[in-house]
Design a protein around this motif. Structure first.
Motif, mmCIF file in Angstrom:
data_model
loop_
_atom_site.group_PDB
_atom_site.id
_atom_site.type_symbol
_atom_site.label_atom_id
_atom_site.label_comp_id
_atom_site.label_asym_id
_atom_site.label_seq_id
_atom_site.Cartn_x
_atom_site.Cartn_y
_atom_site.Cartn_z
ATOM 1 N N ALA A 190 6.018 -4.395 7.528
ATOM 2 C CA ALA A 190 6.872 -3.235 7.771
ATOM 3 C C ALA A 190 6.383 -2.076 6.915
ATOM 4 N N ALA A 191 6.607 -0.871 7.403
ATOM 5 C CA ALA A 191 6.203 0.327 6.683
ATOM 6 C C ALA A 191 7.243 1.415 6.908
ATOM 7 N N MET A 226 0.835 -1.193 0.000
ATOM 8 C CA MET A 226 0.000 0.000 0.000
ATOM 9 C C MET A 226 0.871 1.244 0.000
ATOM 10 N N VAL A 227 0.487 2.241 -0.791
ATOM 11 C CA VAL A 227 1.096 3.566 -0.744
ATOM 12 C C VAL A 227 0.033 4.535 -0.236
ATOM 13 N N SER A 228 0.465 5.561 0.486
ATOM 14 C CA SER A 228 -0.506 6.468 1.085
ATOM 15 C C SER A 228 0.075 7.860 1.241
ATOM 16 N N ILE A 229 -0.823 8.828 1.328
ATOM 17 C CA ILE A 229 -0.447 10.203 1.638
ATOM 18 C C ILE A 229 -1.532 10.780 2.544
ATOM 19 N N ALA A 230 -1.122 11.534 3.547
ATOM 20 C CA ALA A 230 -2.066 12.166 4.463
ATOM 21 C C ALA A 230 -1.595 13.583 4.748
ATOM 22 N N MET A 231 -2.535 14.514 4.811
ATOM 23 C CA MET A 231 -2.201 15.903 5.101
ATOM 24 C C MET A 231 -3.088 16.432 6.207
ATOM 25 N N ASP A 232 -2.468 16.963 7.273
ATOM 26 C CA ASP A 232 -3.166 17.698 8.319
ATOM 27 C C ASP A 232 -3.072 19.183 7.998
ATOM 28 N N ASN A 233 -4.170 19.925 8.209
ATOM 29 C CA ASN A 233 -4.093 21.372 8.052
ATOM 30 C C ASN A 233 -5.202 22.021 8.850
ATOM 31 N N ASP A 234 -4.859 23.103 9.564
ATOM 32 C CA ASP A 234 -5.874 23.767 10.365
ATOM 33 C C ASP A 234 -6.772 24.686 9.552
ATOM 34 N N VAL A 255 2.478 13.470 5.409
ATOM 35 C CA VAL A 255 3.196 12.202 5.526
ATOM 36 C C VAL A 255 2.942 11.385 4.271
ATOM 37 N N VAL A 256 4.005 10.879 3.665
ATOM 38 C CA VAL A 256 3.922 9.979 2.518
ATOM 39 C C VAL A 256 4.527 8.649 2.930
ATOM 40 N N GLY A 257 3.797 7.553 2.702
ATOM 41 C CA GLY A 257 4.283 6.276 3.212
ATOM 42 C C GLY A 257 4.087 5.103 2.272
ATOM 43 N N TRP A 258 4.775 4.032 2.591
ATOM 44 C CA TRP A 258 4.663 2.747 1.880
ATOM 45 C C TRP A 258 4.608 1.643 2.919
ATOM 46 N N ARG A 259 3.642 0.738 2.780
ATOM 47 C CA ARG A 259 3.507 -0.405 3.668
ATOM 48 C C ARG A 259 3.594 -1.675 2.850
ATOM 49 N N GLY A 260 4.499 -2.570 3.240
ATOM 50 C CA GLY A 260 4.655 -3.828 2.531
ATOM 51 C C GLY A 260 3.611 -4.840 2.944
#
Length: 342
Positions: free
Chosen positions: A96-97, A35-43, A57-62
């Motif tokens: 693992a990620a 899985m690949v993912s991106i998440a953004m927090d903003n007020d 945050v940009v991530g990869w999970r195997g």
């Protein structure tokens, strides 16, 4: 010389190297593996612009490590950590990620060159997270190592000024007073337990999940307890983890999502016992601006997740009680996330 982002390049490359994997062609894999993912927090999602102002945050999970050949770097990486509790449990699936992230913090009034000493300091944090997960039928364990830096070398001033110019709003004036350069090292552990899962597959389902966690290091030292409930149509298995700036969100789906559409609503809440939190309490090894963290912080999160086949789109809002003793306004922000499983 100050620390530079490029100083972390070898670290990031080393972590990403573990993502170079080989799949075993003899294994019958049902559904997506990674899985690949991106998440953004903003007020600005909540109409404010203070304290914790942005995070990405940009991530990869195997996939489950036994789905890879024995000589793959991914599988060997996970097996290297088998001495950690739960990571050697043969009844668990292990994953693992890795993720790369950036966080920005600013005071209430960004128009003054010297912010009030009792307000949130300017701070920028760049980090690389390396995460291990072990999941049984109902329990998920997580170990996370965070390495990074805080300070001018994290380029917070350049990023916030650039974004503010792009959207034509007031340029922040006080970045010269930000928390100085210092390395970030933190180890975190969390556990989630699916206490209840009711309903019928392919129809309305609900789950209730308590969570707990603890961390030690220069970024966050303390403990957390939380719970969330989720109700929706055609729910895939998932798990949430807790962090001081993210509340809870059941977005980390470790198994193959079910086909077709899925939609769910979730709500959660909990609290943190805080001994030290870098963006507020400041540097660990040198002097700099700081305010005193509240010893206990409570939060509540609500959100919605829409899934179709291998895609997931989520949005949530999180509200915190005062995070430091002289805080002027409540911290609340929205989080937009997108992931793709393959």
């Amino acid at each position: 010389m100050p620390l530079r982002l490029r100083a972390l390049a070898p670290l990031a490359l080393a972590l990403c190297a573990a993502c170079s994997t080989s799949r075993d062609p003899d294994l019958d894999l049902d559904g997506p593996l990674e899985m690949v993912s991106i998440a953004m927090d903003n007020d600005t999602f909540t109409g404010s612009d203070n304290n914790y102002t942005n995070g990405i945050v940009v991530g990869w999970r195997g996939g489950e490590h036994r789905a890879y050949t024995e000589d793959s770097r991914y599988r060997r990486w996970i097996e290297f950590w088998s001495f950690l509790p739960a990571m050697d449990d043969t009844t668990c699936d292990t994953y693992a990620a890795w993720s790369v992230g950036h966080e920005l913090y600013s005071p209430d009034d960004i128009t003054v060159a010297v912010p009030d000493a009792d307000d949130q300091p300017y701070a920028a944090v760049f980090f690389v997270d390396s995460t291990l997960l072990a999941r049984s039928d109902r329990v998920t364990h997580s170990w996370n190592l965070r390495l990074g830096l805080v300070g001018p070398s994290a380029l917070g001033e350049e990023l916030q000024s650039g974004v503010h110019q792009l959207i034509d709003v007031e340029d922040p004036a006080g970045w010269d007073t930000q928390i100085p350069d210092e390395p970030v090292v933190n180890v975190d552990y969390a556990v989630a337990y699916e206490l209840l899962h009711a309903g019928r597959q392919g129809a309305i389902e609900a789950r209730f999940v308590p969570l707990a966690g603890a961390g030690v290091g220069t970024y966050f030292t303390g403990a957390a307890g939380a719970m969330y409930g989720e109700v929706g149509w055609n729910l895939p298995d998932s798990v949430s983890l807790v962090s001081l700036r993210r509340g809870v969100d059941p977005a980390l789906e470790l198994v193959s999502p079910r086909g077709g559409w899925s939609v769910s609503l979730f709500a959660g809440g909990g609290g943190f016992a805080v001994a030290n939190y870098l963006p507020l309490d400041g540097n660990a090894f040198r002097s700099g601006p700081s305010v005193k963290s509240e010893p206990f912080v409570a939060f509540a999160s609500v959100g919605v997740a829409l899934r179709y086949d291998r895609w997931r789109l989520g949005y949530r809002q999180t509200l915190f009680t005062d995070t430091f003793q002289t805080q002027r306004e409540a911290v609340d922000y929205g989080t937009l996330s997108l992931s793709y499983s393959y």
